[in-house]
Design an enzyme around this catalytic site. Sequence first.
Site, PDB file in Angstrom:
ATOM      1  N   GLU A 128      -9.688 -64.191 -12.949  1.00 26.43           N
ATOM      2  CA  GLU A 128      -8.742 -63.023 -13.406  1.00 26.43           C
ATOM      3  C   GLU A 128      -9.687 -61.858 -13.613  1.00 26.43           C
ATOM      4  O   GLU A 128      -9.238 -60.533 -13.592  1.00 26.43           O
ATOM      5  CB  GLU A 128      -8.107 -63.580 -14.481  1.00 26.43           C
TER       6      GLU A 128
ATOM      7  N   ASP B  56      -3.001 -54.894 -22.204  1.00 25.38           N
ATOM      8  CA  ASP B  56      -2.361 -55.529 -22.970  1.00 25.38           C
ATOM      9  C   ASP B  56      -3.043 -54.936 -24.427  1.00 25.38           C
ATOM     10  O   ASP B  56      -2.192 -54.404 -25.433  1.00 25.38           O
ATOM     11  CB  ASP B  56      -2.415 -56.986 -22.948  1.00 25.38           C
TER      12      ASP B  56
END
Length: 807
Positions: free
Chosen positions: A777, A580
Amino acid sequence: MQLQWLLLIPALPAAFALNDGNDTNTLLWGAYRPNLYFGLRPRIPESLMTGLMWFGTQDYQSFGKTRHTCEQNELDSYTWTEFDAREGGVQVLKDGLNNVKITTELLKVAGGEHGGSWAARIRGEPLRPGEPSRISTIFYLGLEGTGGLEMETEEEDDGIDGEIKFSGSSLQLDDFKVRIKDGPNNHHLTEGPFYEDFKDRVGKTHFLGRPMTPGSIWKAKDHILKAVVDRFKEAVTPYQPPALPDPSFILTLPDDVYTNSNLFAVQKTFDGPFQFDVFFESASAKQKLSSITLDQGIPALLEAYNNRFEVAFPYPADYPAEKRQSLLAFSKAVTSNLIGGIGYFYGNSIVDKKFSYEWDEDEDASPGSDGEGGAKLTEPKALLTATPSRSFFPRGFYWDEGFHLLHIGQYDNDLSLEILRDWVNLIDQDGWVGREQILGEEARSKVPSEFQTQVPNYANPPTLAMAVTAFIERFKSQSTAQGVPDQDLGMDFGTGQVPLGTGSNANNVPTGVKSQYLGSPELALSYLKSIYEPLKRHYEWFRRTQRGQIKQYGRKARSRTEAYRWRGRSELHVLTSGMDDYPRGPPHAGELHLDLISWMAFFSRTMKDIATFIDEKEDAANFAEVEKAIIGNIEDLHWNEAEKMYCDAGVNEDDESYYVCHKGYLSLFPFLHSLLPADSPHLGAILDLLHDPEHLWSPYGLRSLSASHPEFGKGENYWKGPIWIQMNYLALSALHKTYAAHPGPYQSKAKEIYEALRKNVIDNVVKEYERTGYVWEQYDPLTGEGKRSHPFTGWTSLTALILAEKY
């Protein structure tokens, strides 16, 4: 894949035994509501759904923290310790606030013509034995669509003693029964404020039935808890604070069933350890389940699972024997949570065919994009998919799913193909599939509104190609082990390059679950043919919609066509790339992205492999030509000799092309996809970069951005340093299968880096799992601490593959 216990229970006839366990009927039912701590449903759009809720009755405040949906930082931990999608498994949930460890056991029982039956056991015990543990559980079931559901047990105003029975019918499930039965040693609170006023209700099962509108069963918690609150308001009237009845006496369901109810809830309140069983019996199976089914079935399931697991994920010889038990427990847990996190979703999604940023507006519109702009709901679709995180990302993500399927396929090849088929079925006639599959209101309820809309010219890394490659590799490895030559498989590539999915380290060890497709060339061929055309359409969509510009900016390259750019980026993010906030150049219609062109080389090679397998010779030759052109253009457009690294390309104010170089994962992409030969003159510089502690190397894995970069750890800090396990997996796979395996000037160095990186990744992920109870994550690039979403048993679970060296 048969459960031996079925042959050991005399109460069950032999006709009740399971089949080989590799047909889709064994996958009809499952824990396919992964956003719940325990929720079951079949793979049927409108059908029966169940869920479990609980709250503590030690005080009134705990009712406001009723457990139902998976939430971050709510429980101490929750994990499937063992789980097989075809047979069931065991999950342990630790709720420190309410001092209870709840274990959910699921046993699927094949039989009949409608997906079989199942039994579930919910049991609890204090986490801290010396302290009170007072829990109220609510198990609910709701039916949507055609059919009916009713409570057979006679209603009682003060609750029900004994077993509660329901019967129902639907078009696809046919007739069925659900029974809920207490365990033998449950206890209830028999003292406390105003006990005498409620003694006729204490220890009984309380219930409700409510009619629900279509598509609203997923909101069951709101309706059920409202009924408890309404009952409380009525019952508390005679009392004045602070002299109130004990919460366990008064926070109960109202014991009533409305006409035309299709949602039912059953409440049991306990003091101390407890147990109750839920049985779903398909009428066509013609068998009655009992507690003995679970008593004997669960231990046998666990024994069979453990045996299968060690076949699929053998313990590595280079790790010490004293760590065997703890590392196998870790690997089983992350594998089980990945498979236990598979969900079935059905519903519409939001698509905006006209949205674009200004730097995308000069591009040709995608075919089929005519019509009015603005976000619109699509026709409903169905999807079986793994999910990255049950708490934070309980839905399908394209970029993640290819990695998920690598892991799932190692344990259950045919399950991975079933999921892959569902994803391929989402590819539309234009060739597009959405990055996120947010199907239906329940899925959208977990997504911020700004991320709900999908745009049909936005891509994501084509990781589904990895799942196809992995299947071909498993098939080829098993066939080779059986003495079938490549030529007879349509796999004699003859290109001089290492084809995707093969290599000197190809594994001949079978997966854990018996596979129909791996044992049958005919079925394998049929499957690949069935997905080939939509995948080809998808591939061509990428080449058409994500193409970059070469000649407009004086760029020189061997091919005039093979350059690529992610659409849909913003000033600071390229969400479509999956990385991102990784540093990029300014947005420009002429920029070129290294990661995307590398993915396209990989995708071209995969399509070549499939075309070769199914004997589409002309297509295979075309894919090979494109692959060669792309690899050539990676050198011509993206290699920066001065910086000794691969880079993006940007366009400056004078419309001149320049390199955009940010040392990190992006710089590694041609290496990560094994696009470079083992004797590449660039390989040494790449290995130096990833092995340099001043840049990507850390004791915990490869950092996403160089530690020397001015943006390291800055801003959002999502891809600006943190360690991502799937990227480390790609690096380890490239090292293990290509650069440490094939002769070349850097073979010895590649092997040394591989061994050290593998140990760093495994040791840190396991350390953090044992410290926190979760896999995460991402991991801190300076300390190794787990960060952001947890549990994140999506691609972080690849650590189990890394441990077993299954690439």
